[in-house]
Design a protein around this motif. Sequence first.
Motif, short mmCIF file in Angstrom:
data_model
loop_
_atom_site.label_atom_id
_atom_site.label_comp_id
_atom_site.label_asym_id
_atom_site.label_seq_id
_atom_site.Cartn_x
_atom_site.Cartn_y
_atom_site.Cartn_z
N GLY A 106 4.68 -15.43 -17.68
CA GLY A 106 5.92 -15.78 -18.35
C GLY A 106 7.04 -16.22 -17.43
N GLY A 107 6.72 -17.05 -16.44
CA GLY A 107 7.74 -17.57 -15.55
C GLY A 107 8.09 -16.67 -14.38
N ALA A 108 7.46 -15.51 -14.27
CA ALA A 108 7.71 -14.59 -13.16
C ALA A 108 6.39 -14.30 -12.45
CB ALA A 108 8.32 -13.29 -13.67
N TYR A 109 6.50 -13.90 -11.18
CA TYR A 109 5.33 -13.46 -10.42
C TYR A 109 5.25 -11.94 -10.53
CZ TYR A 109 4.66 -18.01 -8.16
OH TYR A 109 4.40 -19.32 -7.90
N VAL A 110 4.10 -11.43 -10.91
CA VAL A 110 3.93 -9.99 -11.13
C VAL A 110 2.76 -9.48 -10.28
CG1 VAL A 110 3.46 -8.19 -12.85
CG2 VAL A 110 4.82 -10.20 -13.49
N LYS A 111 2.98 -8.34 -9.64
CA LYS A 111 1.89 -7.68 -8.89
C LYS A 111 1.86 -6.22 -9.28
CE LYS A 111 0.06 -6.65 -4.28
NZ LYS A 111 -1.31 -7.14 -4.51
N ARG A 112 0.71 -5.77 -9.73
CA ARG A 112 0.53 -4.36 -10.07
C ARG A 112 -0.15 -3.68 -8.88
NH1 ARG A 112 0.47 -7.31 -14.55
NH2 ARG A 112 1.87 -6.59 -16.23
N LEU A 113 0.49 -2.65 -8.39
CA LEU A 113 -0.02 -1.96 -7.19
C LEU A 113 -0.98 -0.86 -7.59
CD1 LEU A 113 3.45 -1.69 -5.41
CD2 LEU A 113 1.73 -3.48 -5.13
N ALA A 167 0.83 -1.21 0.00
CA ALA A 167 0.00 0.00 0.00
C ALA A 167 0.86 1.26 0.00
CB ALA A 167 -0.93 0.00 1.20
N LYS A 168 2.08 1.17 0.57
CA LYS A 168 2.97 2.33 0.68
C LYS A 168 3.83 2.57 -0.56
CE LYS A 168 2.42 4.13 4.82
NZ LYS A 168 2.13 5.55 5.03
N LEU A 169 4.18 1.50 -1.26
CA LEU A 169 5.14 1.62 -2.37
C LEU A 169 4.70 2.56 -3.50
CD1 LEU A 169 6.51 -2.03 -2.60
CD2 LEU A 169 7.69 0.01 -1.74
N PRO A 170 3.42 2.62 -3.87
CA PRO A 170 3.05 3.56 -4.94
C PRO A 170 3.43 5.01 -4.63
CG PRO A 170 1.29 1.98 -4.62
CD PRO A 170 2.29 1.76 -3.51
N SER A 171 3.37 5.41 -3.36
CA SER A 171 3.75 6.78 -3.00
C SER A 171 5.25 7.00 -3.16
CB SER A 171 3.31 7.09 -1.56
OG SER A 171 4.05 6.32 -0.64
N MET A 172 5.99 5.90 -3.33
CA MET A 172 7.44 5.99 -3.54
C MET A 172 7.79 5.76 -5.00
SD MET A 172 8.61 4.05 -0.05
CE MET A 172 9.99 5.07 0.40
N GLY A 173 6.75 5.80 -5.85
CA GLY A 173 6.97 5.69 -7.29
C GLY A 173 7.04 4.27 -7.82
N ILE A 174 6.70 3.28 -7.00
CA ILE A 174 6.73 1.88 -7.45
C ILE A 174 5.31 1.39 -7.68
CG2 ILE A 174 7.38 -0.48 -6.83
CD1 ILE A 174 9.64 0.76 -5.13
N HIS A 175 5.05 0.94 -8.91
CA HIS A 175 3.69 0.52 -9.28
C HIS A 175 3.61 -0.94 -9.71
CE1 HIS A 175 2.48 4.68 -8.88
NE2 HIS A 175 3.53 5.02 -9.61
N THR A 176 4.75 -1.56 -9.98
CA THR A 176 4.76 -2.96 -10.39
C THR A 176 5.91 -3.70 -9.71
OG1 THR A 176 3.90 -2.35 -12.58
CG2 THR A 176 4.82 -4.56 -12.36
#
Length: 198
Positions: free
Chosen positions: A190-197, A157-166
Motif C-alpha cells: 500500500g505505498g509503504a515498505y514493510v518488514k516484519r522482524l 536482529a536486535k530490534l525484536p528484543s527491544m519490543g519492535i517487530h514491524t
Amino acid sequence: MIEMIGYLGSALVVVSMLMSSVVKLRVINTIGSGIFAAYALMIHSYPTALMNGFLIGINVYNLIKLSRKDKSYDLVDGVEDDGLLRYLLDYYREDIRTYFPDFSPSSGADRAYIVCCGGNMAGVLLGRDGGQGTLRVLLDYSTPTYRDCSIGAYLYAKLPSMGIHTLIYEGKESTAHGAYLTKMGFVKEGGAYVKRLG
C-alpha cells in the motif's frame, strides 16, 4: 599495449584511494593491484610484482574480515536530541539527503538507535513509535565506511528484543535506498515498505 595495462592498473589503484566505502576501496584496489602485478611480470619487474601480490593478499584478507557477520557491533538506545547524534546527522547531512531526500532532523522521531563498531558510530535508525511493536522509520542510515548491509542485518536482529517487530518506511526513497530496502527484505504494501522482524 603492455604500457596501457600498466597505466590501467595504476589508475585503478589511484581511484581506489578516492573511495569512501572501505569495501569498494579494497575491491578496486585488489583489481588494480592484480592488473599492475601482471604488468610487472610482463616487463620482468619481479619486486613490483611481489609487492602487488602482497597487496592483493592483504586486501583479500581484509575483505574476508569485513564480510564476517559477527562484527563487533553494539546497539545504543539513544534520544533524538543527543549531542553526538545531532553531530552525526549534521556531519553526514549531504549524504543523508542523497538517500533520504525528505528527511529533516526535526522530524519528530521518538525512537533513536545508534549502531557502533569498535567504538565508532556506524549507523543510526530514527523512527516514531507506531504502537503494538511497530516502528515508523524516518531514517535508517549507515555511514559510507560501513555501508555493506551488515549493520542493517545486525540492527534488525536486535530490534525484536527491544519490543519492535514491524518496521514501516513511508518516506520518499532514492533508487539506491529502494534497492537496499528490497535487499533487506522489505515488502511494498500500500505505498509503504514493510518488514516484519522474526
